[in-house]
Design a protein around this motif. Structure first.
Motif, PDB file in Angstrom:
ATOM      1  N   HIS A 130       0.806   5.789  10.194  1.00  0.00           N
ATOM      2  CA  HIS A 130       0.518   4.524   9.520  1.00  0.00           C
ATOM      3  C   HIS A 130      -0.417   3.655  10.362  1.00  0.00           C
ATOM      4  O   HIS A 130      -1.303   2.983   9.839  1.00  0.00           O
ATOM      5  N   ASP A 175      -3.669   5.276   8.488  1.00  0.00           N
ATOM      6  CA  ASP A 175      -3.686   4.329   7.358  1.00  0.00           C
ATOM      7  C   ASP A 175      -4.122   2.940   7.805  1.00  0.00           C
ATOM      8  O   ASP A 175      -4.507   2.111   6.975  1.00  0.00           O
ATOM      9  N   SER A 180       0.805  -1.231   0.000  1.00  0.00           N
ATOM     10  CA  SER A 180       0.000   0.000   0.000  1.00  0.00           C
ATOM     11  C   SER A 180       0.840   1.283   0.000  1.00  0.00           C
ATOM     12  O   SER A 180       0.295   2.366  -0.193  1.00  0.00           O
ATOM     13  N   TYR A 181       2.150   1.188   0.222  1.00  0.00           N
ATOM     14  CA  TYR A 181       2.972   2.405   0.290  1.00  0.00           C
ATOM     15  C   TYR A 181       3.044   3.113  -1.060  1.00  0.00           C
ATOM     16  O   TYR A 181       3.239   2.479  -2.088  1.00  0.00           O
ATOM     17  N   SER A 182       2.976   4.454  -0.992  1.00  0.00           N
ATOM     18  CA  SER A 182       3.133   5.246  -2.221  1.00  0.00           C
ATOM     19  C   SER A 182       4.631   5.322  -2.551  1.00  0.00           C
ATOM     20  O   SER A 182       5.474   4.978  -1.719  1.00  0.00           O
ATOM     21  N   HIS A 183       4.910   5.841  -3.732  1.00  0.00           N
ATOM     22  CA  HIS A 183       6.300   6.027  -4.150  1.00  0.00           C
ATOM     23  C   HIS A 183       7.005   6.955  -3.158  1.00  0.00           C
ATOM     24  O   HIS A 183       8.127   6.703  -2.727  1.00  0.00           O
ATOM     25  N   THR A 194       6.322   7.505   0.028  1.00  0.00           N
ATOM     26  CA  THR A 194       6.565   6.828   1.313  1.00  0.00           C
ATOM     27  C   THR A 194       7.796   5.934   1.226  1.00  0.00           C
ATOM     28  O   THR A 194       8.626   5.910   2.141  1.00  0.00           O
ATOM     29  N   ARG A 195       7.903   5.196   0.119  1.00  0.00           N
ATOM     30  CA  ARG A 195       9.054   4.282  -0.035  1.00  0.00           C
ATOM     31  C   ARG A 195      10.372   5.041  -0.016  1.00  0.00           C
ATOM     32  O   ARG A 195      11.304   4.666   0.682  1.00  0.00           O
TER      33      ARG A 195
END
Ligand code: HEM
Ligand code: HEM
Length: 186
Positions: free
Chosen positions: A166, A170, A81-84, A86-87
């Motif tokens: 998170h 989230d 589920s992490y966005s670019h 966040t990564r």
């Protein structure tokens, strides 16, 4: 008991080291700020810096093990589920935390050994000085030590806020897997 990290979970060794280091860092920060306010006649005037340095050496040993362990047992994959953003930002933040920590350990060592004296590890054995009398070594390392300590603590609080976001907003398993629990797919 899960010792090694898997592709979805943090193993208990990584979890234990993470929280041990976090507690030690906040404790060392408070101890450092307090000990520099002590006067010569205070009972803790010598004891507090000795304790600060001994814990610091232990922290260095733990951090060295942590880095080796990271190669033996790489961290789990980021959650799907992490966005670019966040990564990338989490990687940068973890890297910054490592750099700040090693910078503090190194500058602490340089302050303590500037006059050529060794560092005693709880009186069990001594760590000798390597680099001494480099101009204003103690003063320069002291300034670097203080700034890096603040940077580490402030960055780690943003890092903790992200973990709480998170968990509570989230509702994913970012925090629970760093507490040693199983990760779900989210
Ligand atoms: C994460 C680990 C550490 C943290 C968070 C930390 C934090 C601090 C802080 C906040 C101070 C007060 C600085 C000031 O107000 O001038 C301090 C002072 C000091 N620290 Fe550390 N420290 C750490 C590790 C170490 C290590 C590993 C050593 C040495 C082996 C060390 C040696 C010293 C010394 C000698 C001082 C006194 C500096 C002075 O008199 O100005 N520290 N530390
Ligand atoms: C000085 C304190 C801290 C430091 C230096 C620190 C450092 C790190 C580092 C380097 C990682 C990456 C994994 C690794 O290499 O071990 C990590 C992961 C993590 N930390 Fe911290 N941390 C600190 C405090 C905290 C606090 C207070 C919380 C939560 C309240 C927290 C929650 C997490 C979580 C949930 C992860 C997993 C992130 C992921 O899966 O990408 N940390 N931490």
């Amino acid at each position: 008991m899960l010792l090694k990290n898997t592709s979805t979970r943090f193993g208990h060794i990584s979890v234990l080291i993470h929280w041990l280091v976090a507690i030690a860092v906040y404790g060392m920060f408070a101890l450092g700020l307090w000990m520099v306010t002590l006067s010569y006649y205070d009972t803790w005037y010598h004891r507090a810096p000795e304790l600060h340095k001994s814990i610091g050496v232990c922290l260095f040993i733990i951090m060295a093990i942590r880095v080796i362990w990271r190669f033996i047992s790489p961290p789990p994959k980021p959650l799907a589920s992490y966005s670019h953003f966040t990564r990338i930002s989490s990687k940068l933040m973890h890297f910054a935390l490592y750099i700040a920590l090693f910078g503090i350990l190194a500058s602490g060592y340089l302050i303590s050994t500037a006059e050529g004296g060794s560092i005693s590890l709880f009186g069990w054995f001594d760590i000798p000085a390597i680099l001494t009398e480099q101009g204003l070594q103690a003063d320069t390392a002291g300034v670097v030590h203080l700034y890096l300590a603040w940077i580490l603590v402030v960055f780690s609080l943003f890092h903790a806020l992200a973990a709480l976001k998170h968990h509570f907003i989230d509702k994913d398993s970012t925090l629970t897997r760093m507490l040693g629990f199983k990760s779900d797919t989210k």
